[in-house]
Design a protein around this motif. Structure first.
Motif, PDB file in Angstrom:
ATOM      1  N   SER A   1       0.828  -1.208   0.000  1.00 53.01           N
ATOM      2  CA  SER A   1       0.000   0.000   0.000  1.00 53.01           C
ATOM      3  C   SER A   1       0.864   1.260   0.000  1.00 53.01           C
ATOM      4  O   SER A   1       0.522   2.263  -0.637  1.00 53.01           O
ATOM      5  CB  SER A   1      -0.951  -0.001   1.208  1.00 53.01           C
ATOM      6  N   GLN A   2       2.007   1.221   0.675  1.00 53.23           N
ATOM      7  CA  GLN A   2       2.906   2.372   0.648  1.00 53.23           C
ATOM      8  C   GLN A   2       3.501   2.567  -0.750  1.00 53.23           C
ATOM      9  O   GLN A   2       3.603   3.699  -1.236  1.00 53.23           O
ATOM     10  CB  GLN A   2       4.022   2.170   1.674  1.00 53.23           C
ATOM     11  N   ALA A   3       3.885   1.463  -1.397  1.00 55.49           N
ATOM     12  CA  ALA A   3       4.410   1.561  -2.764  1.00 55.49           C
ATOM     13  C   ALA A   3       3.328   2.075  -3.714  1.00 55.49           C
ATOM     14  O   ALA A   3       3.605   2.885  -4.605  1.00 55.49           O
ATOM     15  CB  ALA A   3       4.914   0.199  -3.232  1.00 55.49           C
ATOM     16  N   TYR A   4       2.087   1.637  -3.497  1.00 58.06           N
ATOM     17  CA  TYR A   4       0.970   2.106  -4.315  1.00 58.06           C
ATOM     18  C   TYR A   4       0.780   3.620  -4.144  1.00 58.06           C
ATOM     19  O   TYR A   4       0.541   4.350  -5.114  1.00 58.06           O
ATOM     20  CB  TYR A   4      -0.305   1.370  -3.926  1.00 58.06           C
ATOM     21  N   GLY A   5       0.882   4.086  -2.897  1.00 56.20           N
ATOM     22  CA  GLY A   5       0.737   5.514  -2.640  1.00 56.20           C
ATOM     23  C   GLY A   5       1.796   6.343  -3.347  1.00 56.20           C
ATOM     24  O   GLY A   5       1.537   7.467  -3.786  1.00 56.20           O
ATOM     25  N   ARG A   6       2.993   5.785  -3.480  1.00 55.84           N
ATOM     26  CA  ARG A   6       4.077   6.480  -4.185  1.00 55.84           C
ATOM     27  C   ARG A   6       4.009   6.248  -5.691  1.00 55.84           C
ATOM     28  O   ARG A   6       4.825   6.790  -6.431  1.00 55.84           O
ATOM     29  CB  ARG A   6       5.440   5.982  -3.679  1.00 55.84           C
ATOM     30  N   ARG A   7       3.055   5.407  -6.126  1.00 56.05           N
ATOM     31  CA  ARG A   7       2.931   4.977  -7.535  1.00 56.05           C
ATOM     32  C   ARG A   7       4.199   4.260  -7.978  1.00 56.05           C
ATOM     33  O   ARG A   7       4.601   4.309  -9.154  1.00 56.05           O
ATOM     34  CB  ARG A   7       2.635   6.151  -8.478  1.00 56.05           C
ATOM     35  N   ASP A   8       4.811   3.544  -7.043  1.00 55.45           N
ATOM     36  CA  ASP A   8       6.044   2.801  -7.310  1.00 55.45           C
ATOM     37  C   ASP A   8       5.667   1.329  -7.525  1.00 55.45           C
ATOM     38  O   ASP A   8       5.792   0.490  -6.623  1.00 55.45           O
ATOM     39  CB  ASP A   8       7.005   2.949  -6.124  1.00 55.45           C
TER      40      ASP A   8
ATOM     41  N   GLY B   1      -3.262  -4.298  -0.459  1.00 55.51           N
ATOM     42  CA  GLY B   1      -2.345  -3.168  -0.555  1.00 55.51           C
ATOM     43  C   GLY B   1      -2.516  -2.385  -1.841  1.00 55.51           C
ATOM     44  O   GLY B   1      -2.304  -1.172  -1.867  1.00 55.51           O
ATOM     45  N   MET B   2      -2.928  -3.068  -2.901  1.00 58.53           N
ATOM     46  CA  MET B   2      -3.196  -2.404  -4.189  1.00 58.53           C
ATOM     47  C   MET B   2      -4.608  -1.821  -4.232  1.00 58.53           C
ATOM     48  O   MET B   2      -5.120  -1.504  -5.306  1.00 58.53           O
ATOM     49  CB  MET B   2      -2.994  -3.399  -5.327  1.00 58.53           C
ATOM     50  N   GLN B   3      -5.248  -1.685  -3.075  1.00 56.14           N
ATOM     51  CA  GLN B   3      -6.580  -1.076  -2.928  1.00 56.14           C
ATOM     52  C   GLN B   3      -7.665  -1.916  -3.610  1.00 56.14           C
ATOM     53  O   GLN B   3      -8.687  -1.402  -4.062  1.00 56.14           O
ATOM     54  CB  GLN B   3      -6.596   0.355  -3.489  1.00 56.14           C
TER      55      GLN B   3
ATOM     56  N   GLU C   1      -5.425  -0.632   6.749  1.00 55.68           N
ATOM     57  CA  GLU C   1      -4.116  -1.012   6.219  1.00 55.68           C
ATOM     58  C   GLU C   1      -3.888  -0.401   4.839  1.00 55.68           C
ATOM     59  O   GLU C   1      -2.859   0.218   4.573  1.00 55.68           O
ATOM     60  CB  GLU C   1      -4.022  -2.539   6.084  1.00 55.68           C
ATOM     61  N   ALA C   2      -4.873  -0.612   3.953  1.00 52.92           N
ATOM     62  CA  ALA C   2      -4.722  -0.184   2.565  1.00 52.92           C
ATOM     63  C   ALA C   2      -4.644   1.338   2.445  1.00 52.92           C
ATOM     64  O   ALA C   2      -3.763   1.881   1.769  1.00 52.92           O
ATOM     65  CB  ALA C   2      -5.883  -0.723   1.734  1.00 52.92           C
ATOM     66  N   LEU C   3      -5.562   2.041   3.105  1.00 54.08           N
ATOM     67  CA  LEU C   3      -5.636   3.489   2.945  1.00 54.08           C
ATOM     68  C   LEU C   3      -4.531   4.215   3.721  1.00 54.08           C
ATOM     69  O   LEU C   3      -3.927   5.173   3.209  1.00 54.08           O
ATOM     70  CB  LEU C   3      -7.007   3.992   3.382  1.00 54.08           C
TER      71      LEU C   3
ATOM     72  N   TYR D   1       0.335   7.250   3.614  1.00 56.57           N
ATOM     73  CA  TYR D   1       1.647   7.348   4.258  1.00 56.57           C
ATOM     74  C   TYR D   1       2.743   7.278   3.201  1.00 56.57           C
ATOM     75  O   TYR D   1       3.706   8.055   3.223  1.00 56.57           O
ATOM     76  CB  TYR D   1       1.802   6.222   5.275  1.00 56.57           C
ATOM     77  N   GLY D   2       2.586   6.343   2.255  1.00 53.66           N
ATOM     78  CA  GLY D   2       3.561   6.215   1.175  1.00 53.66           C
ATOM     79  C   GLY D   2       3.611   7.444   0.292  1.00 53.66           C
ATOM     80  O   GLY D   2       4.675   7.827  -0.203  1.00 53.66           O
ATOM     81  N   ALA D   3       2.442   8.078   0.097  1.00 53.89           N
ATOM     82  CA  ALA D   3       2.369   9.276  -0.738  1.00 53.89           C
ATOM     83  C   ALA D   3       2.817  10.532   0.008  1.00 53.89           C
ATOM     84  O   ALA D   3       2.942  11.602  -0.600  1.00 53.89           O
ATOM     85  CB  ALA D   3       0.943   9.467  -1.255  1.00 53.89           C
ATOM     86  N   GLY D   4       3.043  10.412   1.318  1.00 56.05           N
ATOM     87  CA  GLY D   4       3.429  11.570   2.110  1.00 56.05           C
ATOM     88  C   GLY D   4       2.295  12.546   2.333  1.00 56.05           C
ATOM     89  O   GLY D   4       2.521  13.723   2.625  1.00 56.05           O
ATOM     90  N   ASN D   5       1.055  12.067   2.242  1.00 60.33           N
ATOM     91  CA  ASN D   5      -0.123  12.923   2.384  1.00 60.33           C
ATOM     92  C   ASN D   5      -0.662  12.793   3.810  1.00 60.33           C
ATOM     93  O   ASN D   5      -1.525  11.965   4.105  1.00 60.33           O
ATOM     94  CB  ASN D   5      -1.192  12.509   1.362  1.00 60.33           C
TER      95      ASN D   5
END
Length: 426
Positions: free
Chosen positions: A68-75, A148-150, A286-288, A293-297
């Protein structure tokens, strides 16, 4: 935000509700094969795998948080690397379980203390179903990755399909082909392997276009592996503590007599029912939380935590009211034994306290997994477990079964309060 929470929570709740169906289907089929020995055998057999696999829940939880953190960063490269690490680890653990199946079977059966005939039947079940370990643990990793991928709908459909295959295959082998308890185990194993194949097909269909071979080049670099294993190790220790507390709860209940054991087992069903619902919101957390958090938002992260707690509190109020008004009626669904119901009536008000004392722990577990702060979960769980045993041994001499439930309620509350204090600082 509320729509996002429910879009993830509702499919997860449905998936959670299907989890006990595997054991229930096996139990129902065996119940039509013969007498009590078969039922005891399948009960011990399913308990072995529940105890065994529960310890490896970190394969789902750790994977969900990192993904989910990698998803938030679009990584998406790191998201796929996380999946590959999790599947590699799940395969290694599963092969180790298969290699050690004999000592595992002997050791766990020694804890069960069943009759010779029941243990022999449980062994038949165990030695067949253990070959599904790679599929079962692989599904843990894939479920965590999808969440994690929403994507909560795919795990829901996989769970539903697995149960459908399990029903048909177990009926075919156990009843129609006359294989008995071994047929039930074979049907369950086939359902697990089928579920893994279907999960991989979903993975290819929905995410195949995102995958590139170069994503896997840095899968096993030391820094990433250290963080991956540190988080999963913390979750593993936390889960071990959880298993110890629940195992001790059953053991302590049994020492108080069959009537207390039966009453406590029934009341724990109310806890289990509540946990399936609350875990749906925890998975959503967990997902959101991991995503933002991964996106820094930080703003959306705070909104996520607030929204999760709002829904969790609303559901908690509903369950508390339902247990207070209809707790005895709900428990009566599980048994019509007047003696057991009479004993349960003396303690049922403890079950009413379960939702209020436990909801924060469920939700904060999800949020902490999402932001990969498993060390907090581990530390709070260790302290809460120590307090559980301290309260029990200090008061059991005077309060009896009430001491066990008081210790359990304090343990649940302590996990929530401890994690809340830490997460406020984070």
């Amino acid at each position: 935000m509320h729509r996002k929470i429910l879009r993830l929570a509702i499919p997860n709740i449905i998936s959670n509700i299907t989890v006990p169906l595997l054991g229930m289907v096996d139990l129902a089929i065996v119940g039509h094969l013969g007498g009590g020995e078969l039922l005891a055998g399948i009960a011990i057999g399913t308990a072995i795998f529940n105890l065994l696999y529960w310890n490896f829940g970190f394969l789902r939880m750790g994977t969900s948080g990192f993904t989910s953190q990698a998803y938030g960063r679009r990584d998406f490269a790191e998201a796929f690397r996380t999946l590959f690490r999790a599947l590699s680890l799940s395969t290694g653990i599963a092969l180790l379980l298969i290699a050690l199946q004999r000592p595992l079977q002997v050791g766990i059966l020694a804890l069960m203390n069943g009759s010779d005939s029941a243990e022999e039947l449980a062994s038949q079940y165990f030695y067949i179903r253990i070959w599904a370990a790679p599929a079962t643990l692989g599904l843990y990793a894939l479920k965590g990755w999808f969440i994690g991928m929403q994507n909560a709908r795919t795990p829901m459909w996989i769970a539903i399909i697995i149960n459908g295959i399990n029903i048909v295959a177990s009926l075919a082998f156990a009843l129609w082909l006359g294989m008995g308890i071994g047929g039930v185990a074979l049907g369950t194993a086939i359902a697990q392997w089928s579920g893994l194949a279907i999960a991989i097909l979903f993975l290819i269909r929905y995410y195949g276009k995102l995958f590139k071979k170069e994503f896997l080049r840095n899968t096993f670099i030391i820094t990433a592996l250290r963080r991956f294993f540190n988080v999963n190790g913390d979750i593993f220790i936390r889960t071990i503590c959880l298993v110890i507390v629940f195992t001790f709860f059953t053991s302590a209940s049994s020492k108080m007599g069959d009537s207390i054991l039966s009453a406590n087992t029934l009341m724990l069903q109310l806890f289990t029912l509540f946990s399936y619902i609350m875990d749906g919101f925890a998975y959503s957390g967990e997902a959101l939380a991991g995503r933002y958090y991964g996106a820094g938002n930080r703003s959306m992260l705070r909104r996520t935590i607030g929204g999760i707690f709002l829904w969790g509190a609303a559901v908690t109020v509903l369950f508390t009211a339902a247990y207070a008004l209809f707790g005895e009626a709900i428990l009566a669904i599980f048994t019509d034994d007047a003696a057991v119901i009479a004993v349960t009536r003396q303690y049922v008000w403890w079950a009413v306290a379960v939702p209020l004392s436990s909801f924060a722990a469920f939700l904060l577990d999800g949020i902490l997994i999402g932001i990969s702060r498993a060390a907090v979960m581990r530390n709070v769980m260790i302290v809460s477990s120590i307090i559980f045993f301290a309260v029990y041994y200090l008061l059991v001499g005077t309060l009896g079964n009430n001491a066990l439930w008081l210790a359990f309620i304090i343990y649940l509350s302590g996990r929530g309060v401890g994690q809340l204090l830490v997460i406020r600082r984070l």
